[in-house]
Design an enzyme around this catalytic site. Structure first.
Site, PDB file in Angstrom:
ATOM      1  N   ASP A 139       0.818  -1.215   0.000  1.00 27.00           N
ATOM      2  CA  ASP A 139       0.000   0.000   0.000  1.00 27.00           C
ATOM      3  C   ASP A 139       0.851   1.264   0.000  1.00 27.00           C
ATOM      4  O   ASP A 139       0.508   2.260  -0.642  1.00 27.00           O
ATOM      5  CB  ASP A 139      -0.917   0.007   1.226  1.00 27.00           C
ATOM      6  CG  ASP A 139      -2.032  -1.021   1.105  1.00 27.00           C
ATOM      7  OD1 ASP A 139      -2.308  -1.465  -0.023  1.00 27.00           O
ATOM      8  OD2 ASP A 139      -2.623  -1.377   2.145  1.00 27.00           O
ATOM      9  N   ASP A 197      -3.843  14.641  21.590  1.00 29.39           N
ATOM     10  CA  ASP A 197      -2.560  14.361  20.948  1.00 29.39           C
ATOM     11  C   ASP A 197      -2.578  14.829  19.502  1.00 29.39           C
ATOM     12  O   ASP A 197      -1.526  15.116  18.924  1.00 29.39           O
ATOM     13  CB  ASP A 197      -2.247  12.869  20.990  1.00 29.39           C
ATOM     14  CG  ASP A 197      -1.711  12.412  22.343  1.00 29.39           C
ATOM     15  OD1 ASP A 197      -1.500  13.276  23.217  1.00 29.39           O
ATOM     16  OD2 ASP A 197      -1.515  11.205  22.522  1.00 29.39           O
ATOM     17  N   TYR A 243      -4.976   5.084   9.153  1.00 28.64           N
ATOM     18  CA  TYR A 243      -4.751   5.729  10.454  1.00 28.64           C
ATOM     19  C   TYR A 243      -6.082   6.064  11.125  1.00 28.64           C
ATOM     20  O   TYR A 243      -6.250   5.913  12.341  1.00 28.64           O
ATOM     21  CB  TYR A 243      -3.911   6.987  10.241  1.00 28.64           C
ATOM     22  CG  TYR A 243      -3.323   7.613  11.485  1.00 28.64           C
ATOM     23  CD1 TYR A 243      -3.483   7.051  12.742  1.00 28.64           C
ATOM     24  CD2 TYR A 243      -2.577   8.788  11.393  1.00 28.64           C
ATOM     25  CE1 TYR A 243      -2.933   7.633  13.872  1.00 28.64           C
ATOM     26  CE2 TYR A 243      -2.017   9.377  12.518  1.00 28.64           C
ATOM     27  CZ  TYR A 243      -2.205   8.797  13.754  1.00 28.64           C
ATOM     28  OH  TYR A 243      -1.667   9.375  14.868  1.00 28.64           O
TER      29      TYR A 243
END
Length: 263
Positions: free
Chosen positions: A52, A152, A165
């Site tokens: 990927d 974060d 993600y």
């Protein structure tokens, strides 16, 4: 999914690109011996050999040309790739289904007013640079939606990138034709129960960094990182079209649906 607009005769029109691994390079040598070795500029279709990550690199390399790209997995995950087979490749390409993708355009502004742009096929993410949590104000289409997110980081993903993600950050998987962009916080501290949002694909998102000197933030669009930003604008770029090819029995839309039932 559509059928690709390819020439009837693909002899000498298939360009093979390989990731810098022994497996991918050996596969390229065998395929070139079978089907020829035109330069990508003369090709009607690209075949990417790798995983990927290499598929994303290939798409960035030829961004703006919209060459149909068929991936064959010579890597690990291979979510954007097809199974590796050497036989009957022109026929496989002719019968493949085309998935049209649109990247995100990231525009960052630094403290001195410097602007920088980059395109993301998977996602645009903001991440804290130090031990201090980031503080981020969120605006959508010019309207404040969240005055302060302590976290974060945060990301906006394309539908194709929603299984990457975004999924690891517990964001929703979005089907290709949904015309939605998931926005997902990364380790949100306040508001603690906020899990993100699904935005229409035409939305314009602006992230403003609060207390940037104390809490510096970096922005990343796939491979491009910009540090110490003051604000980031994210929007879908409909002028940059990408076409990926998939075998009919294992198209990208089907993979995205199936991923939602994977445990």
């Amino acid at each position: 999914m559509e059928t690709p607009d390819l020439p009837a005769d693909l002899r000498g029109r298939i360009a093979f690109l390989a990731a810098p691994t022994e497996v991918a390079c050996a596969a390229r040598e065998r395929l070139v011996a079978l089907y020829g070795d035109p330069e990508p500029e003369q090709a009607a279709v690209l075949v990417a050999l790798g995983g990927d990550g290499f598929m994303l690199e290939t798409q960035h390399r030829f961004l703006g040309r919209n060459l149909p790209t068929y991936g064959m997995n010579c890597g690990s995950v291979g979510f954007l790739m097809n199974a590796y087979h050497e036989d009957n490749l022109p026929q496989r390409l002719q019968s493949a289904q085309a998935a049209t993708l649109y990247p995100l355009r990231m525009t960052t502004v630094a403290g001195d007013g410097t602007r920088q742009e980059a395109l993301a096929i998977n996602d645009v993410n903001l991440l804290r640079e130090t031990r201090q949590a980031a503080k981020i104000r969120i605006l959508v289409d010019g309207k404040e939606r969240l005055p302060e997110l302590i976290c974060d980081g945060i990301l906006v993903s394309t539908p194709a990138g929603s299984t990457a993600y975004n999924l690891s950050a517990h964001g929703p998987i979005v089907p290709l034709g949904a015309n939605l962009l998931p926005m997902t916080p990364i380790s949100a501290f306040r508001p603690r129960r906020w899990r993100g949002a699904l935005l229409p694909s035409e939305a314009v998102v602006v992230f403003e960094i609060l207390e940037p000197a104390k809490r510096p933030v970096a922005a990343v669009a796939d491979y491009v990182e910009v540090r110490d930003i003051r604000s980031v604008e994210v929007r879908e770029d409909r002028n940059s079209r990408l076409t990926l090819l998939f075998d009919p029995d294992h198209g990208l839309s089907e993979r995205i649906i199936a991923e939602q039932f994977t445990v």
